[in-house]
Motif scaffolding. Structure first.
Motif: not given
Length: 323
Positions: A89-118
């Motif tokens: 996620v190279p644009h991680y600085r621009e993510l909103s709380a809703a964007d973060e929640e969408a990643l959570y629903r996809r079971h993607l755990n974010r570490v700065t610009d990289t999401c680890i797939p659960e």
């Protein structure tokens, strides 16, 4: 010396750039004099794929011991088997709380610009290591956290799932070289949380099946005394936190708490950190403060590089390797 090392010698002359080269030269000098090096690995360096350079440092005997967080231990293995499913996620600085929640629903755990797939990473490794935990529990055996992962790797069951070149896994390199490895505070990790859950559900009867941090410190005390009887032992720290705070305390423990005489101080110290030097901050404490705690001597070569370890560490490793 190769092109990278020559570039650093020519271009990195002042401020943090100069500190980087000074630390790298001193690292080489420490090894050339017969010294050994312990690496304290904090932060999210495994997800940052430091294994690409760290594995070669291990193979070439430039790192002889590692103290790492539980996250760095497991995340090198996650990356080994699920790299293709990671999401950047190279644009991680621009993510909103809703964007973060969408990643959570996809079971993607974010570490700065990289999401680890659960599912692909965490659950796949959980299934493999759970077999080792249960088997040890049933036999009344007790192993350290890293030993369980080494057993999984040695079994070969994960090899069909490898998604990166195995030579880029520092955990594999450490296992093959059988270097000294400790994981203080392992409970504060994804697998540590999973282990607690399996204990609560009764799948593992004895929580002591995974050996403790106190036992790691006892192992470290023995390792330190064995090693420093013949070699000066250096301390190269990436980031702050328990990966560094835990092992550096072995010297005052031996000298002050156990009353062991003539305990050598750490023979080299370098920390890469973006933590601002501040009052009461372990991670931001200047090296000289460690003198008052009996960890370093006034004569110990000391370096602090206040920069991003994902940039600095590979450059220092390249210099030490002569690249």
């Amino acid at each position: 010396m190769g092109q990278i090392s020559e570039f650093l010698d020519r271009e990195f002359r002042h401020f943090n750039a100069a500190a980087l080269v000074d630390a790298a030269r001193a690292y080489r000098a420490h090894l050339a004099a017969g010294g050994k090096m312990l690496l304290a690995l904090g932060g999210a360096m495994s997800t940052a794929e430091l294994g690409i350079s760290l594995a070669e440092m291990i193979r070439q005997d430039k790192v002889h011991a590692i103290s790492c967080t539980g996250a760095n231990l497991e995340e090198d293995l996650f990356n080994l088997v699920a790299h293709d499913s990671y999401v950047r996620v190279p644009h991680y600085r621009e993510l909103s709380a809703a964007d973060e929640e969408a990643l959570y629903r996809r079971h993607l755990n974010r570490v700065t610009d990289t999401c680890i797939p659960e599912e692909e990473a965490m659950r796949r490794i959980e299934a493999a290591v759970l077999e080792e935990w249960v088997r040890a529990d049933q036999r009344g055996e007790r192993l350290f956290p890293h030993e369980f992962l080494w057993n999984v790797l040695r079994s070969g069951r994960l090899e069909p799932s490898f998604q990166i070149d195995p030579k880029d896994s520092w955990l594999l390199a450490a296992m093959e070289k059988e270097i000294f490895l400790i994981v203080p505070g392992w409970e504060d990790s994804t697998l540590g949380n999973m282990y607690a859950g399996h204990c609560l559900r009764g799948k593992i009867r004895d929580p002591r099946t995974v050996r403790s941090g106190i036992e790691y410190m006892m192992q470290l005390a023995n390792f330190y005394q064995r090693t420093t009887a013949r070699h000066s032992l250096g301390f190269f720290q990436i980031g702050g936190g328990i990966a560094g705070d835990f092992p550096i305390c072995v010297v005052p423990m031996l000298h002050q708490d156990m009353q062991v005489e003539n305990v050598p101080y750490w023979g080299y110290f370098c920390q890469i950190s973006d933590s601002t030097t501040s009052y009461g901050s372990y991670s931001g404490a200047a090296p000289n403060e460690k003198i008052t705690w009996g960890k370093l001597a006034s004569s110990t070569p000391k370096f602090v590089i206040e920069s991003d370890a994902t940039i600095v560490a590979p450059l220092i490793f390249a210099y030490v390797l002569g690249r």
